[in-house]
Design an enzyme around this catalytic site. Structure first.
Site, PDB file in Angstrom:
ATOM      1  N   GLU A 164       0.827  -1.195   0.000  1.00  0.00           N
ATOM      2  CA  GLU A 164       0.000   0.000   0.000  1.00  0.00           C
ATOM      3  C   GLU A 164       0.869   1.257   0.000  1.00  0.00           C
ATOM      4  OE1 GLU A 164      -4.104  -1.487   2.065  1.00  0.00           O
ATOM      5  OE2 GLU A 164      -2.568  -0.746   3.417  1.00  0.00           O
ATOM      6  N   CYS A 219       3.562   8.592   0.604  1.00  0.00           N
ATOM      7  CA  CYS A 219       4.119   7.763   1.668  1.00  0.00           C
ATOM      8  C   CYS A 219       4.397   6.382   1.064  1.00  0.00           C
ATOM      9  CB  CYS A 219       3.086   7.696   2.794  1.00  0.00           C
ATOM     10  SG  CYS A 219       3.620   6.736   4.191  1.00  0.00           S
ATOM     11  N   CYS A 271       6.900  -6.127   7.620  1.00  0.00           N
ATOM     12  CA  CYS A 271       8.079  -5.582   8.306  1.00  0.00           C
ATOM     13  C   CYS A 271       8.553  -6.607   9.339  1.00  0.00           C
ATOM     14  CB  CYS A 271       7.707  -4.274   8.996  1.00  0.00           C
ATOM     15  SG  CYS A 271       9.105  -3.527   9.876  1.00  0.00           S
ATOM     16  N   CYS A 311       6.800  -4.141  15.673  1.00  0.00           N
ATOM     17  CA  CYS A 311       6.385  -3.201  16.736  1.00  0.00           C
ATOM     18  C   CYS A 311       4.955  -3.554  17.138  1.00  0.00           C
ATOM     19  CB  CYS A 311       6.481  -1.764  16.247  1.00  0.00           C
ATOM     20  SG  CYS A 311       8.155  -1.336  15.755  1.00  0.00           S
ATOM     21  N   CYS A 369       1.773  -1.559  15.609  1.00  0.00           N
ATOM     22  CA  CYS A 369       1.751  -1.232  14.178  1.00  0.00           C
ATOM     23  C   CYS A 369       1.148  -2.378  13.351  1.00  0.00           C
ATOM     24  CB  CYS A 369       3.188  -0.959  13.731  1.00  0.00           C
ATOM     25  SG  CYS A 369       3.390  -0.764  11.957  1.00  0.00           S
ATOM     26  N   GLY A 373       7.175  -1.247   6.148  1.00  0.00           N
ATOM     27  CA  GLY A 373       8.554  -1.730   6.171  1.00  0.00           C
ATOM     28  C   GLY A 373       9.572  -0.779   6.763  1.00  0.00           C
ATOM     29  N   GLU A 374      10.767  -1.327   6.984  1.00  0.00           N
ATOM     30  CA  GLU A 374      11.870  -0.572   7.587  1.00  0.00           C
ATOM     31  C   GLU A 374      12.924  -0.308   6.490  1.00  0.00           C
ATOM     32  OE1 GLU A 374      12.820   1.071  10.363  1.00  0.00           O
ATOM     33  OE2 GLU A 374      14.617   1.349   9.171  1.00  0.00           O
ATOM     34  N   ASN A 383      -3.345   5.708  15.891  1.00  0.00           N
ATOM     35  CA  ASN A 383      -4.444   5.315  14.995  1.00  0.00           C
ATOM     36  C   ASN A 383      -4.778   3.863  15.277  1.00  0.00           C
ATOM     37  OD1 ASN A 383      -4.516   7.760  13.369  1.00  0.00           O
ATOM     38  ND2 ASN A 383      -2.500   7.110  12.667  1.00  0.00           N
ATOM     39  N   CYS A 389      -0.989   6.583   9.521  1.00  0.00           N
ATOM     40  CA  CYS A 389       0.255   5.964   9.987  1.00  0.00           C
ATOM     41  C   CYS A 389      -0.023   4.672  10.727  1.00  0.00           C
ATOM     42  CB  CYS A 389       0.918   6.869  11.019  1.00  0.00           C
ATOM     43  SG  CYS A 389       2.049   7.994  10.340  1.00  0.00           S
TER      44      CYS A 389
HETATM   45  N1  SAH Z   1       9.623   1.400   9.780  1.00  0.00           N
HETATM   46  C1  SAH Z   1       9.775   2.810   9.717  1.00  0.00           C
HETATM   47  C2  SAH Z   1       8.901   3.479   8.690  1.00  0.00           C
HETATM   48  C3  SAH Z   1       7.478   3.039   8.611  1.00  0.00           C
HETATM   49  S1  SAH Z   1       6.435   3.261  10.022  1.00  0.00           S
HETATM   50  C4  SAH Z   1       9.550   3.424  11.085  1.00  0.00           C
HETATM   51  O1  SAH Z   1       9.073   2.751  11.981  1.00  0.00           O
HETATM   52  O2  SAH Z   1       9.884   4.600  11.225  1.00  0.00           O
HETATM   53  C5  SAH Z   1       5.924   4.926   9.923  1.00  0.00           C
HETATM   54  C6  SAH Z   1       5.430   5.558  11.219  1.00  0.00           C
HETATM   55  O3  SAH Z   1       4.142   5.086  11.627  1.00  0.00           O
HETATM   56  C7  SAH Z   1       6.342   5.330  12.407  1.00  0.00           C
HETATM   57  O4  SAH Z   1       6.708   6.583  12.942  1.00  0.00           O
HETATM   58  C8  SAH Z   1       5.463   4.583  13.411  1.00  0.00           C
HETATM   59  O5  SAH Z   1       5.826   4.872  14.721  1.00  0.00           O
HETATM   60  C9  SAH Z   1       4.095   5.067  13.028  1.00  0.00           C
HETATM   61  N2  SAH Z   1       3.015   4.188  13.448  1.00  0.00           N
HETATM   62  C10 SAH Z   1       2.987   2.857  13.387  1.00  0.00           C
HETATM   63  N3  SAH Z   1       1.811   2.390  13.861  1.00  0.00           N
HETATM   64  C11 SAH Z   1       1.072   3.480  14.189  1.00  0.00           C
HETATM   65  C12 SAH Z   1      -0.244   3.647  14.686  1.00  0.00           C
HETATM   66  N4  SAH Z   1      -1.043   2.611  14.897  1.00  0.00           N
HETATM   67  N5  SAH Z   1      -0.682   4.902  14.908  1.00  0.00           N
HETATM   68  C13 SAH Z   1       0.111   5.969  14.639  1.00  0.00           C
HETATM   69  N6  SAH Z   1       1.340   5.865  14.143  1.00  0.00           N
HETATM   70  C14 SAH Z   1       1.827   4.627  13.921  1.00  0.00           C
HETATM   71 FE1  SF4 Z   2       7.833  -0.851  13.535  1.00  0.00          FE
HETATM   72 FE2  SF4 Z   2       7.998   0.812  11.397  1.00  0.00          FE
HETATM   73 FE3  SF4 Z   2       8.073  -1.850  11.102  1.00  0.00          FE
HETATM   74 FE4  SF4 Z   2       5.795  -0.680  11.837  1.00  0.00          FE
HETATM   75  S1  SF4 Z   2       6.826  -0.416   9.898  1.00  0.00           S
HETATM   76  S2  SF4 Z   2       6.704  -2.600  12.685  1.00  0.00           S
HETATM   77  S3  SF4 Z   2       6.586   0.991  13.135  1.00  0.00           S
HETATM   78  S4  SF4 Z   2       9.545  -0.608  12.193  1.00  0.00           S
END
Ligand code: SAH
Ligand code: SF4
Length: 356
Positions: A109, A122, A129, A133, A136, A173-174, A304, A347
């Site tokens: 997406e 974005c 990923c 986390c 997420c 993804g990271e 979110n 996000c």
């Molecule tokens: N993996 C990278 C980039 C993708 S995640 C990273 O973690 O930075 C992009 C952003 O979405 C991150 O800042 C993460 O903390 C945020 N994020 C993930 N899950 C979220 C949620 N449920 N609500 C709000 N922000 C979230």
């Molecule tokens: Fe964590 Fe970013 Fe991967 Fe989501 S996309 S699991 S916030 S590292």
């Protein structure tokens, strides 16, 4: 079939089973390919311009390349990209979410957000990923594979009629775990032969892997950096982001300082505000302390909701109180307005679970 230069300087025909997809190859790769075809390397620039700037998908469109070269290219290569399966538009703020199908059937997406005269895309860098986390949706779906360079840039190229002004690598993804493909994609985005986006219009967001942040800092092309901080102590951060156990805050912040010593300007710390977890005055105070001395902006992101995840967004009053307590203690604090909540495009909500 591929034409190769023989030791005597002539052309040799070598039979190959499969044609190669040129999408995602960059100057050094194209030079090598042209060398193999017995052609001049400088033509790599023309080829790149056609593929990325002019978005040609057929070698016959490349009218300033000789007919012979176009024929050679057609016999060994093709230019193909990801396929748009579905577009959803938010009725709240007109942000759009795109579901793309990759060559092996995997899905990713991509989100486009509008703000005044900015169109920010974005972009995803992996399918799923591996960092898992706990808050997420992408982390929850697990890891499938890295995206290729072509698949990363194609998310931008596929939306050719939208005038994209900014890119954030903040989708699924990271990016620093798909380092080489991400760097090559950044080069294509940045080059005038490619998408002509200035480095300061591109932000790379990372969960924080210190060695990779330092490696990025030592590179010529440095994007803006965003760090997903999300908690002010190792104890809390490790609960949200398992990677913190291996790469704790001290090492992360040291790498961030290194980045800011190599690239002028501020970095962004992203802080997802989660109800009763990291939204107290004590958390704000601790947060303000750990970022002292780093040229930065703190971007607060109210959580979110995502299916099956046990967290909630704090109340509006709590969010404002957190921001107002933090603000005088940190130079810049912003509160992100979530985009596309009605289409699960905000996000952390990307999971590519949508059926076409
Ligand atoms: N993996 C990278 C980039 C993708 S995640 C990273 O973690 O930075 C992009 C952003 O979405 C991150 O800042 C993460 O903390 C945020 N994020 C993930 N899950 C979220 C949620 N449920 N609500 C709000 N922000 C979230
Ligand atoms: Fe964590 Fe970013 Fe991967 Fe989501 S996309 S699991 S916030 S590292």
């Amino acid at each position: 079939m591929i034409l190769r230069r023989s030791a005597a300087g002539g052309l040799q025909t070598i039979h190959m089973k499969e044609k190669i997809n040129l999408k995602g190859l960059w100057i050094e790769d194209l030079e090598k390919l042209l060398g193999d075809l017995g052609e001049k390397k400088y033509k790599a620039n023309q080829l790149a311009l056609w593929m990325y700037d002019k978005r040609a998908t057929d070698f016959n469109q490349m009218t300033d390349l000789s007919k012979t070269l176009r024929e050679k290219l057609s016999s060994i290569a093709y230019i193909d990209g990801i396929k748009l399966l579905k577009t959803q538009t938010s009725s709240l703020d007109f942000s759009e979410k795109f579901l793309f199908k990759l060559i092996d059937g995997e899905k990713i997406e991509t989100v486009l957000m509008w703000e005044k005269n900015r169109a920010t895309i974005c972009v995803s860098t992996q399918v799923g990923c591996p960092l898992g986390c706990t808050f997420c949706a992408t982390g929850k779906m697990g890891f499938k594979r890295n995206l290729t360079t072509g698949e990363i840039v194609d998310q931008i190229m596929a939306l050719k009629d939208r005038k994209i002004t900014h890119v954030v690598l903040m989708g699924m993804g990271e990016p620093l775990l798909n380092y080489d493909n991400t760097i090559k994609a950044l080069k294509i985005m940045n080059s005038e032969l490619g998408l002509s986006l200035a480095a300061n219009k591109i932000t790379l967001s990372t969960a924080g892997i210190q060695d990779m942040i330092k490696k990025l800092a030592d590179q010529a092309l440095k994007p803006k950096l965003a760090i997903s901080l999300n908690a002010p102590t190792d104890e809390k951060r490790s609960q949200l982001m398992p990677i913190n156990k291996k790469h704790p805050l001290k090492a992360l912040l040291e790498a961030v300082k290194y980045y800011t010593s190599k690239k002028k300007g501020r970095i962004t710390f992203e802080y997802v505000l989660i109800k009763d977890f990291n939204d107290s005055q004590k958390d704000a105070l601790e947060l303000s302390k750990i970022v002292q001395g780093i040229p930065c902006k703190i971007n607060l992101i109210p959580y979110n909701s995502a299916p099956d995840l046990p967290f909630e967004k704090p109340s509006k009053e709590k969010i404002i109180a957190f921001r107002d307590y933090l603000y005088p203690r940190c130079p810049t604090v912003t509160l992100r307005q979530s985009k596309g909540e009605d289409i699960q495009a905000a996000c952390g909500q990307l999971s590519a679970s949508t059926k076409p």
